[in-house]
Design a protein around this motif. Structure first.
Motif, PDB file in Angstrom:
ATOM      1  N   ASN A   1       0.840  -1.374  -0.002  1.00 39.06           N
ATOM      2  CA  ASN A   1       0.056  -0.244   0.226  1.00 39.06           C
ATOM      3  C   ASN A   1       0.857   1.407   0.312  1.00 39.06           C
ATOM      4  OD1 ASN A   1       0.833   0.327   2.671  1.00 39.06           O
ATOM      5  ND2 ASN A   1      -1.108  -0.077   3.886  1.00 39.06           N
ATOM      6  N   LEU A   2       0.153   2.489  -0.049  1.00 40.38           N
ATOM      7  CA  LEU A   2       1.185   3.570   0.023  1.00 40.38           C
ATOM      8  C   LEU A   2       2.030   3.812   1.258  1.00 40.38           C
ATOM      9  CD1 LEU A   2       1.110   6.427  -1.555  1.00 40.38           C
ATOM     10  CD2 LEU A   2      -0.476   7.311   0.108  1.00 40.38           C
ATOM     11  N   MET A   3       1.539   3.449   2.326  1.00 36.66           N
ATOM     12  CA  MET A   3       2.590   3.512   3.374  1.00 36.66           C
ATOM     13  C   MET A   3       3.915   2.668   3.197  1.00 36.66           C
ATOM     14  SD  MET A   3       3.208   4.840   6.259  1.00 36.66           S
ATOM     15  CE  MET A   3       1.699   5.339   7.001  1.00 36.66           C
ATOM     16  N   GLY A   4       3.661   1.496   2.408  1.00 32.97           N
ATOM     17  CA  GLY A   4       4.965   0.861   2.297  1.00 32.97           C
ATOM     18  C   GLY A   4       5.614   1.689   1.314  1.00 32.97           C
ATOM     19  N   LEU A   5       5.216   2.022   0.339  1.00 30.64           N
ATOM     20  CA  LEU A   5       5.970   2.859  -0.692  1.00 30.64           C
ATOM     21  C   LEU A   5       6.509   4.054  -0.295  1.00 30.64           C
ATOM     22  CD1 LEU A   5       3.362   2.481  -3.841  1.00 30.64           C
ATOM     23  CD2 LEU A   5       5.537   1.067  -3.418  1.00 30.64           C
ATOM     24  N   LEU A   6       5.820   4.869   0.547  1.00 22.90           N
ATOM     25  CA  LEU A   6       6.317   6.208   1.261  1.00 22.90           C
ATOM     26  C   LEU A   6       7.516   6.084   2.126  1.00 22.90           C
ATOM     27  CD1 LEU A   6       2.978   8.247   1.537  1.00 22.90           C
ATOM     28  CD2 LEU A   6       4.758   8.478  -0.167  1.00 22.90           C
ATOM     29  N   SER A   7       7.321   4.823   2.974  1.00 25.24           N
ATOM     30  CA  SER A   7       8.564   4.663   3.603  1.00 25.24           C
ATOM     31  C   SER A   7       9.767   3.938   3.256  1.00 25.24           C
ATOM     32  CB  SER A   7       7.873   3.594   5.090  1.00 25.24           C
ATOM     33  OG  SER A   7       7.497   2.431   4.495  1.00 25.24           O
ATOM     34  N   GLY A   8       9.869   3.754   1.938  1.00 28.15           N
ATOM     35  CA  GLY A   8      10.711   2.829   1.347  1.00 28.15           C
ATOM     36  C   GLY A   8      10.796   1.530   1.788  1.00 28.15           C
ATOM     37  N   TYR A   9       9.683   1.138   1.922  1.00 30.17           N
ATOM     38  CA  TYR A   9       9.419  -0.520   2.435  1.00 30.17           C
ATOM     39  C   TYR A   9      10.106  -0.620   3.909  1.00 30.17           C
ATOM     40  CZ  TYR A   9       8.313  -1.123  -2.244  1.00 30.17           C
ATOM     41  OH  TYR A   9       7.751  -1.053  -3.676  1.00 30.17           O
ATOM     42  N   ASN A  10      10.156   0.572   4.674  1.00 30.20           N
ATOM     43  CA  ASN A  10      10.582   0.235   6.060  1.00 30.20           C
ATOM     44  C   ASN A  10       9.308  -0.360   6.849  1.00 30.20           C
ATOM     45  OD1 ASN A  10      12.425   0.754   8.274  1.00 30.20           O
ATOM     46  ND2 ASN A  10      10.923   2.213   9.098  1.00 30.20           N
ATOM     47  N   PHE A  11       8.226   0.143   6.447  1.00 36.03           N
ATOM     48  CA  PHE A  11       6.974  -0.361   6.997  1.00 36.03           C
ATOM     49  C   PHE A  11       6.278  -0.942   5.953  1.00 36.03           C
ATOM     50  CE2 PHE A  11       2.790   1.074   9.351  1.00 36.03           C
ATOM     51  CZ  PHE A  11       2.695  -0.050  10.121  1.00 36.03           C
ATOM     52  N   SER A  12       6.119  -2.045   5.699  1.00 39.68           N
ATOM     53  CA  SER A  12       5.530  -2.696   4.644  1.00 39.68           C
ATOM     54  C   SER A  12       5.162  -4.039   4.877  1.00 39.68           C
ATOM     55  CB  SER A  12       6.746  -2.737   3.619  1.00 39.68           C
ATOM     56  OG  SER A  12       7.866  -3.521   4.230  1.00 39.68           O
ATOM     57  N   LYS A  13       4.467  -4.500   3.778  1.00 33.68           N
ATOM     58  CA  LYS A  13       3.677  -5.873   4.061  1.00 33.68           C
ATOM     59  C   LYS A  13       5.075  -7.091   3.960  1.00 33.68           C
ATOM     60  CE  LYS A  13      -0.529  -4.580   1.906  1.00 33.68           C
ATOM     61  NZ  LYS A  13      -1.623  -4.869   0.912  1.00 33.68           N
ATOM     62  N   ARG A  14       5.899  -6.671   2.995  1.00 34.98           N
ATOM     63  CA  ARG A  14       7.038  -7.665   2.717  1.00 34.98           C
ATOM     64  C   ARG A  14       7.892  -7.897   3.928  1.00 34.98           C
ATOM     65  NH1 ARG A  14      10.775  -4.648  -1.907  1.00 34.98           N
ATOM     66  NH2 ARG A  14       8.803  -4.602  -2.566  1.00 34.98           N
ATOM     67  N   ASN A  15       7.905  -6.696   4.883  1.00 37.82           N
ATOM     68  CA  ASN A  15       8.848  -7.219   5.990  1.00 37.82           C
ATOM     69  C   ASN A  15       7.978  -8.072   6.934  1.00 37.82           C
ATOM     70  OD1 ASN A  15      10.897  -5.236   5.221  1.00 37.82           O
ATOM     71  ND2 ASN A  15       9.745  -3.393   6.569  1.00 37.82           N
ATOM     72  N   LEU A  16       6.522  -7.644   7.182  1.00 39.84           N
ATOM     73  CA  LEU A  16       6.052  -8.796   7.866  1.00 39.84           C
ATOM     74  C   LEU A  16       6.114 -10.329   7.345  1.00 39.84           C
ATOM     75  CD1 LEU A  16       3.781  -9.585   9.741  1.00 39.84           C
ATOM     76  CD2 LEU A  16       2.149  -8.657   8.360  1.00 39.84           C
ATOM     77  N   ILE A  17       5.926 -10.428   5.957  1.00 42.63           N
ATOM     78  CA  ILE A  17       6.133 -11.974   5.508  1.00 42.63           C
ATOM     79  C   ILE A  17       7.504 -12.174   5.767  1.00 42.63           C
ATOM     80  CG2 ILE A  17       6.150 -13.346   3.454  1.00 42.63           C
ATOM     81  CD1 ILE A  17       3.197 -12.745   4.661  1.00 42.63           C
ATOM     82  N   ALA A  18       8.504 -11.472   5.509  1.00 42.93           N
ATOM     83  CA  ALA A  18       9.917 -12.010   5.787  1.00 42.93           C
ATOM     84  C   ALA A  18      10.175 -12.409   7.181  1.00 42.93           C
ATOM     85  CB  ALA A  18      10.946 -10.999   5.324  1.00 42.93           C
ATOM     86  N   SER A  19       9.772 -11.439   7.904  1.00 46.25           N
ATOM     87  CA  SER A  19       9.665 -11.912   9.631  1.00 46.25           C
ATOM     88  C   SER A  19       8.896 -13.287  10.001  1.00 46.25           C
ATOM     89  CB  SER A  19       9.414 -10.633  10.468  1.00 46.25           C
ATOM     90  OG  SER A  19       9.875 -10.916  11.708  1.00 46.25           O
ATOM     91  N   CYS A  20       7.861 -13.279   9.332  1.00 44.81           N
ATOM     92  CA  CYS A  20       7.018 -14.433   9.586  1.00 44.81           C
ATOM     93  C   CYS A  20       7.803 -15.946   8.947  1.00 44.81           C
ATOM     94  CB  CYS A  20       5.608 -14.570   8.825  1.00 44.81           C
ATOM     95  SG  CYS A  20       4.342 -13.456   9.656  1.00 44.81           S
ATOM     96  N   MET A  21       8.650 -15.662   8.063  1.00 49.08           N
ATOM     97  CA  MET A  21       9.343 -16.650   7.447  1.00 49.08           C
ATOM     98  C   MET A  21      10.447 -16.970   8.435  1.00 49.08           C
ATOM     99  SD  MET A  21       8.931 -16.248   3.451  1.00 49.08           S
ATOM    100  CE  MET A  21       9.433 -17.784   3.135  1.00 49.08           C
ATOM    101  N   ALA A  22      10.850 -16.199   9.301  1.00 45.23           N
ATOM    102  CA  ALA A  22      11.988 -16.582  10.340  1.00 45.23           C
ATOM    103  C   ALA A  22      11.500 -17.040  11.406  1.00 45.23           C
ATOM    104  CB  ALA A  22      12.650 -15.270  10.576  1.00 45.23           C
TER     105      ALA A  22
END
Length: 272
Positions: free
Chosen positions: A243-264
């Motif tokens: 979403n827009l928050m992910g893009l504006l934050s440079g993916y610092n706050f993003s869906k991909r971070n959530l999934i990456a952390s879930c995979m750990a």
């Protein structure tokens, strides 16, 4: 345009503030229970928090962790009232040396100046009522929840926020967060006092719902990973496009971070 809203419940009163009204992640609630204020609110909303602070007398300011929306006005409140913030030891140390704030968070919440906080007392109380500090890292390494067991109330800092997370900061950890949720769920409580979501009734079940959701999300993400899907594709399949928050934050706050952390995270070690 700032968001300003006041509400009260029994002997609790609260002030919601925020520079933007783009959902719960862009507004913040400062709580006052009898003689104690919990968290100081963002610095860019000081003129409203200042009014709230001066509106009724108080004797204690508790901080749950160092993030700028929680600690931003701590120094200003101390200067205005002479009431020194009390915080976990790790928070005291961070506020003494300062910390970096990503640009998008600075835009939403403002800066956070240095603050001279004191450590929590061994016997922590709010107007004579016992408070149990519960360390709850994952969102922030110094984050602490404050449980009032006799009331069945808990100030959860950012442990809850929502039952279904969609975004995660790059410096957050799902494995650590899950351990913290399990620790808090060992206690009994009914009402969550969240600085973003607000008052959450049936709070223990709602926090359990979040735990169960993250277990299921982690299992699903790891299964897709075993099938050979890359992170970006797994994220889109489970949570949709950024979403827009992910893009504006440079993916610092993003869906991909959530999934990456879930995979750990190893969900096989945990049960519902």
């Amino acid at each position: 345009m700032s968001v300003i809203d006041s509400f009260d419940y029994k002997d609790l009163d609260a002030q919601r503030v925020g520079r933007f009204d783009f959902g719960i992640n862009t507004t913040f609630i400062v709580y006052r229970l009898k003689d104690t204020i919990v968290d100081a609110g963002p610095s860019n909303q000081w003129k409203y928090v200042k009014w709230f602070v001066k509106n009724k007398p108080f004797k204690q300011l508790l901080l749950t962790h160092h993030h700028e929306d929680h600690s931003g006005n701590a120094g200003s409140i101390y200067k205005l009232t002479g009431i020194q913030p009390r915080a976990p030891k790790a928070t005291v140390e961070i506020l003494k040396r300062g910390f970096r704030i990503p640009p998008i968070q600075r835009l939403i919440w403002g800066a956070a100046g240095l603050a001279e906080a004191a450590e929590l007392p061994k016997d922590l109380r709010i107007a004579g009522e016992k408070v149990i500090p519960i360390p709850a890292p994952g969102h922030a390494k110094d984050m602490t929840c404050y449980l009032m067991q006799d009331r069945g109330w808990i100030f959860t800092a950012d442990l809850y926020v929502a039952s279904h997370l969609k975004l995660l900061r790059k410096d957050e950890s799902i494995p650590t967060l899950m351990q913290s949720i399990r620790r808090v769920l060992e206690y009994d409580f009914e009402l969550i006092l969240c600085p973003h979501r607000g008052m959450v009734e049936n709070g223990k079940k709602r926090l359990q719902d979040k735990y169960d959701y993250l277990l299921e999300l982690s299992s699903a993400a790891q299964e897709l990973g075993r099938q050979g899907l890359p992170l970006k594709q797994i994220t889109k399949k489970l949570l949709g496009r950024e979403n827009l928050m992910g893009l504006l934050s440079g993916y610092n706050f993003s869906k991909r971070n959530l999934i990456a952390s879930c995979m750990a995270f190893d969900p096989s070690k945990y049960s519902k």
